[in-house]
Design an enzyme around this catalytic site. Structure first.
Site, mmCIF file in Angstrom:
data_model
loop_
_atom_site.group_PDB
_atom_site.id
_atom_site.type_symbol
_atom_site.label_atom_id
_atom_site.label_comp_id
_atom_site.label_asym_id
_atom_site.label_seq_id
_atom_site.Cartn_x
_atom_site.Cartn_y
_atom_site.Cartn_z
ATOM 1 N N LYS A 202 0.843 -1.203 0.000
ATOM 2 C CA LYS A 202 0.000 0.000 0.000
ATOM 3 C C LYS A 202 0.878 1.252 0.000
ATOM 4 O O LYS A 202 0.663 2.184 -0.754
ATOM 5 C CB LYS A 202 -0.908 -0.042 1.235
ATOM 6 N N GLU A 208 10.823 -4.590 4.134
ATOM 7 C CA GLU A 208 10.936 -5.996 3.712
ATOM 8 C C GLU A 208 10.555 -6.147 2.241
ATOM 9 O O GLU A 208 11.240 -6.824 1.460
ATOM 10 C CB GLU A 208 9.983 -6.876 4.546
ATOM 11 N N GLY A 263 -4.558 -2.108 5.440
ATOM 12 C CA GLY A 263 -3.778 -3.233 4.900
ATOM 13 C C GLY A 263 -4.404 -4.580 5.218
ATOM 14 O O GLY A 263 -4.546 -5.441 4.344
ATOM 15 N N ARG A 264 -4.818 -4.767 6.474
ATOM 16 C CA ARG A 264 -5.340 -6.082 6.876
ATOM 17 C C ARG A 264 -6.761 -6.331 6.375
ATOM 18 O O ARG A 264 -7.333 -7.394 6.606
ATOM 19 C CB ARG A 264 -5.225 -6.256 8.394
ATOM 20 N N GLU A 349 -3.678 -6.771 15.369
ATOM 21 C CA GLU A 349 -3.248 -5.441 14.935
ATOM 22 C C GLU A 349 -4.404 -4.439 15.138
ATOM 23 O O GLU A 349 -4.180 -3.251 15.320
ATOM 24 C CB GLU A 349 -2.808 -5.459 13.455
ATOM 25 N N HIS A 380 -3.054 -33.632 18.290
ATOM 26 C CA HIS A 380 -1.890 -34.417 18.694
ATOM 27 C C HIS A 380 -0.789 -33.502 19.201
ATOM 28 O O HIS A 380 0.378 -33.866 19.225
ATOM 29 C CB HIS A 380 -1.433 -35.289 17.526
ATOM 30 N N LYS A 508 9.974 -0.335 13.799
ATOM 31 C CA LYS A 508 10.486 0.008 12.460
ATOM 32 C C LYS A 508 11.574 1.077 12.590
ATOM 33 O O LYS A 508 12.623 0.993 11.949
ATOM 34 C CB LYS A 508 9.359 0.557 11.580
HETATM 35 O O1 F6P Z 1 3.672 -2.834 9.731
HETATM 36 C C1 F6P Z 1 2.340 -3.039 9.698
HETATM 37 C C2 F6P Z 1 1.761 -2.768 8.350
HETATM 38 O O2 F6P Z 1 1.599 -1.415 8.194
HETATM 39 C C3 F6P Z 1 0.447 -3.506 8.159
HETATM 40 O O3 F6P Z 1 -0.637 -2.859 8.728
HETATM 41 C C4 F6P Z 1 0.400 -3.648 6.681
HETATM 42 O O4 F6P Z 1 -0.530 -4.611 6.274
HETATM 43 C C5 F6P Z 1 1.831 -4.042 6.398
HETATM 44 O O5 F6P Z 1 2.589 -3.245 7.288
HETATM 45 C C6 F6P Z 1 2.298 -3.852 4.982
HETATM 46 O O6 F6P Z 1 2.192 -2.534 4.564
HETATM 47 P P1 F6P Z 1 2.337 -2.133 3.035
HETATM 48 O O7 F6P Z 1 1.214 -2.754 2.286
HETATM 49 O O8 F6P Z 1 2.267 -0.632 3.021
HETATM 50 O O9 F6P Z 1 3.661 -2.631 2.548
#
Ligand code: F6P
Length: 545
Positions: A202, A208, A263-264, A349, A380, A508
């Site tokens: 987003k 990452e 995002g979620r 979250e 199990h 972060k």
């Molecule tokens: O670090 C949390 C977060 O902001 C989430 O809420 C989100 O889904 C994820 O990082 C990834 O964010 P992006 O889609 O901006 O890479």
């Protein structure tokens, strides 16, 4: 700051805690004395059935919980959510993921949504039909989604859940972890010329994802594909078109996202592109339709017959009346094995906060820990603790009557295990029953008396059972939307903003300082002794001189 009294001070909250402190007949007795219990505590909506009769619930308790919801202004809050009010108040924006699955075309936002779906449809068609090709006109065979959190968990979960619907033309992979092993292992069996990368972010700033996107780009180039052919291998989904363009993605290959989708809550948007590529656009639209049916139910059903409301009230009852700290999610469907991980982000979250939406310190516990795994595997492993541990852990069992598998006997075994687990948690095994069982097995009275206490299961452990006819795009959509709305109702009962996540920021920021130290080899003086000692060992390895 809000000066109105918090919900925890309300008469209804006090009634709830008083009821929780009052002994209730064991669930087994509640079933025996009330033949209509299973029917009364049962709901159907959007292709899902909820049996909530195995909960520590009576009509009086349900009534008090519903009054609590009313006191929290639940109906107004639901209306406010759907109206698009800026209920994400710290980021001053609405949370309108329901629009992404609405068939309406009236407002500008709805038109944007449908235009984005149409462009996804064209793209999916072009890839499937071989009009979109890789370098040297190679047909695309694999899609690698690079994203993390909401830009990974929803699509990865839904793609796995819908395995029987996978297109034979494409295979999708999901890379999220910044650990280079994740990308390297995924790419090790792939051919660059037939691989399409979807860079899903987003913000298009997530460390990452950016790291992995650059590594993927380098891998494609190293395979001999020239820079000029990169547009055949990379598309993006982002609300930050500027950053995506900076990475080198052509404007017409950037699928949109909007700041009014968290995002979620985003798998319904173009973040769901790998799902659509994997199962085809028609099935993706069925997923949206299932979620829309649940939206309609949530919006219009009265609270006492409203599935997300009932599930949220029960969780609230256990967290705040019975001091539960966690909730187990137990899908008895192998293809839903990623559901607990998806729900962890959705729930934790959203509800893992220490202040309410006005910035006041919570007067009660926040949301709890969501965990679980696919049944029967959990039986199990951790189910021992569910049956006999001293902790109080409510659970959701999720299962389907029909299976895509051609082995009905195995599926019946799966269902039998699912039903038996909730039955065992509810009924338990008394000392008398355990002793009788042992005597019947030929133990002496002394042996039976010694062993029986180890076999006792206290029972009275609550669970929901969610049953669907089959796991398909539509029922999966309804299931996910059910949990989204459940989390929203919980947030209303906590007076919390469910749509921000400020807590992830500190890590972060500190992470970027630590990375700077590790990569430069120079330790700053303001690190604590523990972090300095850990970092020093890494620096000694990577900067030996
Ligand atoms: O670090 C949390 C977060 O902001 C989430 O809420 C989100 O889904 C994820 O990082 C990834 O964010 P992006 O889609 O901006 O890479």
């Amino acid at each position: 700051m809000n000066t109105t009294a918090p919900l925890t001070h309300s008469e209804e909250w006090q009634q709830m805690t008083a009821l929780a402190a009052t002994a209730l007949p064991p669930l087994k007795e509640l079933f025996n004395s009330d033949p209509g219990r299973a029917q009364r505590y049962h709901l159907s909506a959007a292709g899902l059935q909820l049996d909530y009769s195995k909960n520590l619930l009576t009509d009086t308790i349900k009534q008090v919980l519903l009054q609590l919801a009313q006191r929290a202004g639940l109906q107004d809050k639901i209306d406010s959510l759907f109206r698009g009010d800026h209920i994400n108040n710290t980021e001053d924006r609405p949370a309108l993921h329901m629009l992404l699955r609405s068939p309406q075309h009236s407002t500008a936002r709805e038109q944007q949504v449908h235009a984005a779906l149409a462009s996804m449809e064209r793209f999916v068609g072009a890839v499937h039909e071989g009009q979109w090709r890789g370098y040297h006109s190679t047909p695309i065979k694999t899609v690698v989604n690079i994203g993390i959190g909401g830009s990974d968990l929803g699509p990865a979960m839904a793609y796995a859940a819908l395995t029987p619907f996978h297109s034979s033309r494409l295979q999708c992979h999901f890379v999220s972890n910044v650990d280079p092993v994740h990308l390297a292992q995924t790419l090790s069996t792939l051919q660059a010329s037939s691989t399409l990368f979807v860079i899903a972010s987003k913000t298009f700033t997530t460390v990452e994802t950016m790291q992995n996107a650059h590594a993927a780009r380098a891998w494609v180039l190293a395979s001999g594909i020239p820079e000029s052919a990169l547009p055949h291998h990379f598309v993006a989904v982002s609300a930050n078109t500027g950053k995506a363009a900076e990475f080198g993605i052509a404007a017409e290959h950037i699928f949109p996202m909007w700041d009014w989708v968290g995002g979620r809550y985003s798998l319904w948007s173009a973040i769901g592109l790998p799902i659509a590529l994997g199962i085809g656009m028609q099935n993706f639209r069925s997923l949206l339709h299932g979620a829309h049916l649940m939206d309609e139910h949530f919006r219009s059903a009265e609270p006492g017959q409203n599935m997300p409301v009932i599930m949220a009230l029960l969780t609230h009852w256990y967290y705040h009346g019975h001091n539960a700290h966690s909730h187990a999610v137990l899908p008895y469907l192998q293809n839903l094995y990623l559901l607990p991980a998806f729900l962890q982000q959705l729930d934790m979250e959203s509800l893992g906060k220490q202040v309410d939406q006005h910035g006041n310190t919570l007067q009660c516990q926040s949301g709890g820990i969501i965990w679980g795994s696919a049944g029967t595997n959990g039986q199990h492993s951790f189910h021992q603790l569910l049956h006999q541990g001293t902790r109080f852990i409510p659970a959701d069992f999720i299962c389907a009557i029909a299976s895509a598998s051609p082995q009905p006997q195995a599926h019946l075994q799966l269902l039998a295990n699912c039903f038996a687990q909730s039955q065992a948690l509810m009924a338990g095994l008394t000392l008398k029953q355990a002793t009788a069982e042992l005597l019947q097995q030929g133990k002496t009275p002394a042996q039976a008396a010694w062993l029986a206490p180890f076999k006792v299961c206290p029972g009275n452990r609550p669970s929901n059972t969610l049953l669907m006819q089959s796991l398909n795009p539509q029922t999966l959509g309804a299931l996910i939307a059910l949990y989204e709305h459940k989390v929203f109702v919980q947030s209303v009962l906590l007076d919390m903003n469910a749509f921000d996540q400020w807590g992830v920021e500190l890590g972060k920021t500190l992470g970027s300082g630590v990375f700077k130290a590790l990569s430069s080899g120079s330790l700053p003086t303001d690190f604590d002794a523990s972090t300095s000692a850990l970092a020093a060992q890494v620096i000694a390895h990577y900067h030996p001189h």
